[in-house]
Design a protein around this motif. Structure first.
Motif, PDB file in Angstrom:
ATOM      1  N   LYS A 132     -12.489 -12.469  -5.086  1.00  0.00           N
ATOM      2  CA  LYS A 132     -13.120 -11.265  -4.909  1.00  0.00           C
ATOM      3  C   LYS A 132     -11.672 -10.974  -3.736  1.00  0.00           C
ATOM      4  O   LYS A 132     -11.136  -9.474  -3.926  1.00  0.00           O
ATOM      5  CB  LYS A 132     -14.091 -10.974  -4.793  1.00  0.00           C
ATOM      6  N   GLU A 133     -11.584 -11.036  -2.556  1.00  0.00           N
ATOM      7  CA  GLU A 133     -11.093  -9.844  -1.855  1.00  0.00           C
ATOM      8  C   GLU A 133      -9.603 -10.033  -1.895  1.00  0.00           C
ATOM      9  O   GLU A 133      -9.026  -9.642  -1.995  1.00  0.00           O
ATOM     10  CB  GLU A 133     -10.799 -10.890   0.106  1.00  0.00           C
ATOM     11  N   LEU A 134      -9.065 -11.265  -2.303  1.00  0.00           N
ATOM     12  CA  LEU A 134      -7.376 -11.376  -2.423  1.00  0.00           C
ATOM     13  C   LEU A 134      -7.172 -10.460  -4.072  1.00  0.00           C
ATOM     14  O   LEU A 134      -6.655  -9.911  -4.043  1.00  0.00           O
ATOM     15  CB  LEU A 134      -7.265 -12.761  -3.016  1.00  0.00           C
ATOM     16  N   ALA A 135      -8.145 -10.035  -4.264  1.00  0.00           N
ATOM     17  CA  ALA A 135      -7.748  -9.933  -6.100  1.00  0.00           C
ATOM     18  C   ALA A 135      -8.654  -8.570  -5.702  1.00  0.00           C
ATOM     19  O   ALA A 135      -7.015  -7.199  -6.039  1.00  0.00           O
ATOM     20  CB  ALA A 135      -9.525  -9.523  -7.042  1.00  0.00           C
ATOM     21  N   GLN A 136      -8.834  -8.018  -4.497  1.00  0.00           N
ATOM     22  CA  GLN A 136      -8.498  -6.390  -3.903  1.00  0.00           C
ATOM     23  C   GLN A 136      -7.004  -5.855  -3.570  1.00  0.00           C
ATOM     24  O   GLN A 136      -6.628  -5.020  -4.070  1.00  0.00           O
ATOM     25  CB  GLN A 136      -9.833  -6.292  -3.356  1.00  0.00           C
ATOM     26  N   THR A 137      -6.814  -7.204  -2.729  1.00  0.00           N
ATOM     27  CA  THR A 137      -5.462  -7.026  -1.925  1.00  0.00           C
ATOM     28  C   THR A 137      -4.405  -6.634  -3.275  1.00  0.00           C
ATOM     29  O   THR A 137      -3.282  -5.663  -3.517  1.00  0.00           O
ATOM     30  CB  THR A 137      -4.934  -7.900  -0.786  1.00  0.00           C
ATOM     31  N   ILE A 138      -4.316  -7.710  -4.207  1.00  0.00           N
ATOM     32  CA  ILE A 138      -3.597  -7.315  -5.046  1.00  0.00           C
ATOM     33  C   ILE A 138      -3.169  -5.940  -6.168  1.00  0.00           C
ATOM     34  O   ILE A 138      -2.336  -5.608  -6.642  1.00  0.00           O
ATOM     35  CB  ILE A 138      -3.663  -8.948  -5.981  1.00  0.00           C
ATOM     36  N   LEU A 139      -4.994  -6.370  -6.028  1.00  0.00           N
ATOM     37  CA  LEU A 139      -4.901  -4.173  -7.328  1.00  0.00           C
ATOM     38  C   LEU A 139      -4.210  -3.397  -6.375  1.00  0.00           C
ATOM     39  O   LEU A 139      -4.153  -2.080  -6.829  1.00  0.00           O
ATOM     40  CB  LEU A 139      -6.211  -4.113  -7.344  1.00  0.00           C
ATOM     41  N   LYS A 140      -4.305  -3.343  -5.052  1.00  0.00           N
ATOM     42  CA  LYS A 140      -4.026  -2.319  -4.274  1.00  0.00           C
ATOM     43  C   LYS A 140      -2.157  -2.449  -3.517  1.00  0.00           C
ATOM     44  O   LYS A 140      -1.636  -1.537  -3.183  1.00  0.00           O
ATOM     45  CB  LYS A 140      -4.288  -2.215  -2.822  1.00  0.00           C
ATOM     46  N   THR A 141      -1.756  -3.749  -4.360  1.00  0.00           N
ATOM     47  CA  THR A 141      -0.140  -4.297  -3.491  1.00  0.00           C
ATOM     48  C   THR A 141       1.144  -3.695  -5.251  1.00  0.00           C
ATOM     49  O   THR A 141       0.553  -4.066  -6.093  1.00  0.00           O
ATOM     50  CB  THR A 141      -0.176  -5.372  -3.552  1.00  0.00           C
ATOM     51  N   ASP A 142       1.523  -3.084  -4.775  1.00  0.00           N
ATOM     52  CA  ASP A 142       2.761  -2.825  -5.600  1.00  0.00           C
ATOM     53  C   ASP A 142       3.580  -3.953  -6.099  1.00  0.00           C
ATOM     54  O   ASP A 142       4.036  -4.869  -4.766  1.00  0.00           O
ATOM     55  CB  ASP A 142       4.288  -1.466  -5.279  1.00  0.00           C
ATOM     56  N   HIS A 143       3.416  -4.690  -7.096  1.00  0.00           N
ATOM     57  CA  HIS A 143       4.682  -5.948  -6.936  1.00  0.00           C
ATOM     58  C   HIS A 143       6.005  -6.278  -6.927  1.00  0.00           C
ATOM     59  O   HIS A 143       6.075  -6.914  -6.954  1.00  0.00           O
ATOM     60  CB  HIS A 143       3.536  -6.248  -8.843  1.00  0.00           C
ATOM     61  N   THR A 144       6.246  -4.993  -7.618  1.00  0.00           N
ATOM     62  CA  THR A 144       7.821  -5.389  -6.739  1.00  0.00           C
ATOM     63  C   THR A 144       8.639  -5.154  -5.563  1.00  0.00           C
ATOM     64  O   THR A 144       9.720  -5.946  -5.742  1.00  0.00           O
ATOM     65  CB  THR A 144       8.178  -3.822  -7.449  1.00  0.00           C
ATOM     66  N   PRO A 145       8.118  -5.036  -4.432  1.00  0.00           N
ATOM     67  CA  PRO A 145       8.571  -5.027  -3.367  1.00  0.00           C
ATOM     68  C   PRO A 145       8.351  -6.833  -2.454  1.00  0.00           C
ATOM     69  O   PRO A 145       8.307  -6.777  -1.367  1.00  0.00           O
ATOM     70  CB  PRO A 145       8.248  -3.845  -2.260  1.00  0.00           C
ATOM     71  N   ARG A 146       9.226  -7.176  -3.029  1.00  0.00           N
ATOM     72  CA  ARG A 146       9.044  -8.780  -3.367  1.00  0.00           C
ATOM     73  C   ARG A 146      10.524  -9.681  -1.550  1.00  0.00           C
ATOM     74  O   ARG A 146      10.441  -9.955  -1.867  1.00  0.00           O
ATOM     75  CB  ARG A 146       9.161  -9.927  -3.694  1.00  0.00           C
ATOM     76  N   TRP A 147      11.991  -8.368  -2.540  1.00  0.00           N
ATOM     77  CA  TRP A 147      12.830  -8.727  -1.678  1.00  0.00           C
ATOM     78  C   TRP A 147      12.638  -8.065  -0.019  1.00  0.00           C
ATOM     79  O   TRP A 147      13.555  -7.107   0.316  1.00  0.00           O
ATOM     80  CB  TRP A 147      14.415  -7.603  -2.239  1.00  0.00           C
TER      81      TRP A 147
END
Length: 183
Positions: free
Chosen positions: A168-183
């Motif tokens: 549940k904690e990890l999901a909240q972090t995922i929801l707040k994080t833009d998926h694109t800045p991987r590089w």
């Protein structure tokens, strides 16, 4: 026979039917082909997520990974029965897996792993369940960031299915994080 199932898992598109774009209101968006996963790809991602969850909680990481690796193997034969499909039909996943492993000498081990995952009574089976949902959440978050207007609704229901605090904690972090800045 297990080699056949492995090859099927590598080529069977999981989310095309599972989260069918037709249910989202039309043709697949231009980025849809990036989201389609085989059972093998999904199981690998789920196993990596499960390993991390287990290491963070002190659960048996090897057992969690095994549960993650085999949790969707029946879908190589049955397809993915999503939540809408389950309202109207059933899938005999256990039977499909028994048929797939018959004669391999691995029947007892693999069926034990699958049964533990299906019962969701051990810490490792709960983490494996949540790892499966977190992989879906990661995919839906990417779709949401790319403009799929249905992804947020699906994200909400996927997050609600999480069972462990760490997931549940990890999901909240995922929801707040833009998926694109991987590089």
């Amino acid at each position: 026979m297990l080699l056949h199932v492995s090859r099927t898992a590598q080529t069977t598109g999981r989310h095309a039917a599972a989260h069918g774009f037709s249910q989202r209101g039309g043709d697949a968006p231009p980025y849809a082909s990036e989201w389609l996963q085989t059972v093998a790809e999904h199981s690998h991602r789920t196993a990596v997520i499960g390993y991390v969850l287990a290491k963070k909680t002190g659960a048996d990481a090897a057992r969690t990974v095994m549960l993650c690796l085999f949790h969707d193997l029946p879908e190589a034969r049955t397809g993915d029965f999503n939540y809408v499909n389950r309202l109207y039909d059933t899938s005999r996943e256990r039977d499909a897996l028994e048929d797939a492993v018959e004669g391999t000498g691995l029947e007892e081990d693999i069926m034990s792993i699958w049964d533990e995952h299906a019962c969701r009574t051990t810490p490792e089976s709960l983490l494996a369940h949540d790892a499966d949902q977190l992989d879906l959440i990661l995919n839906l978050k990417r779709e949401s960031d790319l403009g799929n207007r249905y992804a947020d609704k699906w994200l909400k229901s996927a997050v609600e299915r999480l069972r462990t605090d760490i997931a549940k904690e990890l999901a909240q972090t995922i929801l707040k994080t833009d998926h694109t800045p991987r590089w």
